[in-house]
Design a protein around this motif. Sequence first.
Motif, PDB file in Angstrom:
ATOM      1  N   THR A 162       9.341 -14.528  12.562  1.00  0.00           N
ATOM      2  CA  THR A 162       8.652 -14.028  11.383  1.00  0.00           C
ATOM      3  C   THR A 162       8.122 -15.200  10.563  1.00  0.00           C
ATOM      4  OG1 THR A 162      10.062 -12.088  11.296  1.00  0.00           O
ATOM      5  CG2 THR A 162       8.918 -12.686   9.270  1.00  0.00           C
ATOM      6  N   PHE A 169      13.128  -2.610  12.981  1.00  0.00           N
ATOM      7  CA  PHE A 169      13.170  -3.812  12.152  1.00  0.00           C
ATOM      8  C   PHE A 169      13.143  -5.089  12.983  1.00  0.00           C
ATOM      9  CE2 PHE A 169      15.391  -0.458   9.719  1.00  0.00           C
ATOM     10  CZ  PHE A 169      14.536  -0.397   8.628  1.00  0.00           C
ATOM     11  N   ASP A 170      13.316  -4.943  14.287  1.00  0.00           N
ATOM     12  CA  ASP A 170      13.310  -6.080  15.198  1.00  0.00           C
ATOM     13  C   ASP A 170      11.959  -6.111  15.918  1.00  0.00           C
ATOM     14  OD1 ASP A 170      13.705  -8.034  17.079  1.00  0.00           O
ATOM     15  OD2 ASP A 170      15.355  -7.013  18.129  1.00  0.00           O
ATOM     16  N   ASN A 171      11.069  -6.992  15.478  1.00  0.00           N
ATOM     17  CA  ASN A 171       9.740  -7.038  16.085  1.00  0.00           C
ATOM     18  C   ASN A 171       9.783  -7.373  17.566  1.00  0.00           C
ATOM     19  OD1 ASN A 171       8.653  -6.414  13.606  1.00  0.00           O
ATOM     20  ND2 ASN A 171       7.608  -8.371  13.319  1.00  0.00           N
ATOM     21  N   GLN A 211       7.554  -8.260   7.838  1.00  0.00           N
ATOM     22  CA  GLN A 211       7.543  -7.664   9.169  1.00  0.00           C
ATOM     23  C   GLN A 211       6.116  -7.349   9.611  1.00  0.00           C
ATOM     24  OE1 GLN A 211       9.486  -3.843   9.552  1.00  0.00           O
ATOM     25  NE2 GLN A 211       9.462  -3.930  11.785  1.00  0.00           N
TER      26      GLN A 211
END
Length: 306
Positions: A6, A190-192, A264
């Motif tokens: 990120t 939430f975890d790209n 995000q």
Amino acid sequence: MTMHPTTPIRPLEEFDSNRIEVSFELFPAKTPGAGKTLEETVRRLASLEPRFFSVTYGAGGSTQTETSSTLDMIRNEVAVPAAGHLTCVGASRADTAAMVERYRSMGIKHIVALRGDPSGGLDNAYCPHPEGYANAAALVAGIRSLGDFEISVAAYPEKHPESSSVEADLAMLGAKVENGATRAITQFFFDNAAYYRYVDRVRARGIDVPIVPGIVPITNFERVCAFARKCGATIPRTLVDRFAGLEGDPETMKLVAAAVAAEQVAALRDQGVRHFHFYTLNRADLAYAICRLLGVGPKSVVRQAA
């Protein structure tokens, strides 16, 4: 797709010239007061010129009237396309056909086709209506047979909790697309990295429809964690640390939530993603703030800033 950590939020000018697109999910209001809030939410978010608003639909048509009223309100209040949800739960094929016809008569050209959660919630087993569609792929085929609609479907970067395997999950998405789906919108995540892996797997199977990330602004961290556990979404440790101790501090939680979601989306945008779908929970404040952080605003404001 190569994954990168990120990155800090950067001005839109540092990316390519393509302006990102957004869309928003709403649900029918249950009280007059909630209805007024919903109208205010629609008007405020409409100023961002979203691609569409989608409106949820209760199992077996339990919110049929309210969903239709909300879609009418959107079409009367703002110049933004509206999409109606449709689910399999508790509905016969005749019920589904009647609702599709109702949408058509209202001028709705976009349907979000979902299997739907089991009656009584995610803890219960799904049981198809004996005269209905068995799953979302069959529902898509049924809708497609009834008209030339734009059809969005659900996708699950971390696998649907009821799928037997990742491959089975991908096969279901493939069946939805083969039957006529034109877009997939993901469950929130939430975890790209999970999204990147998912898109790579989808493309490897020859599925080429847009895979739009579903983004949920966190208004209540504990509630989001509880829902994430049920639907199989990972909560990264860094997210837990950011929200730790904020249970009694809603104003700070809002600020952190806006920053987290904007980071995000900015990271996804840095990888070429250009359309984001926000689960608003009928509240404009966080979704609006996140979009403004990302350079999405009323065109008049953007022109002045330029």
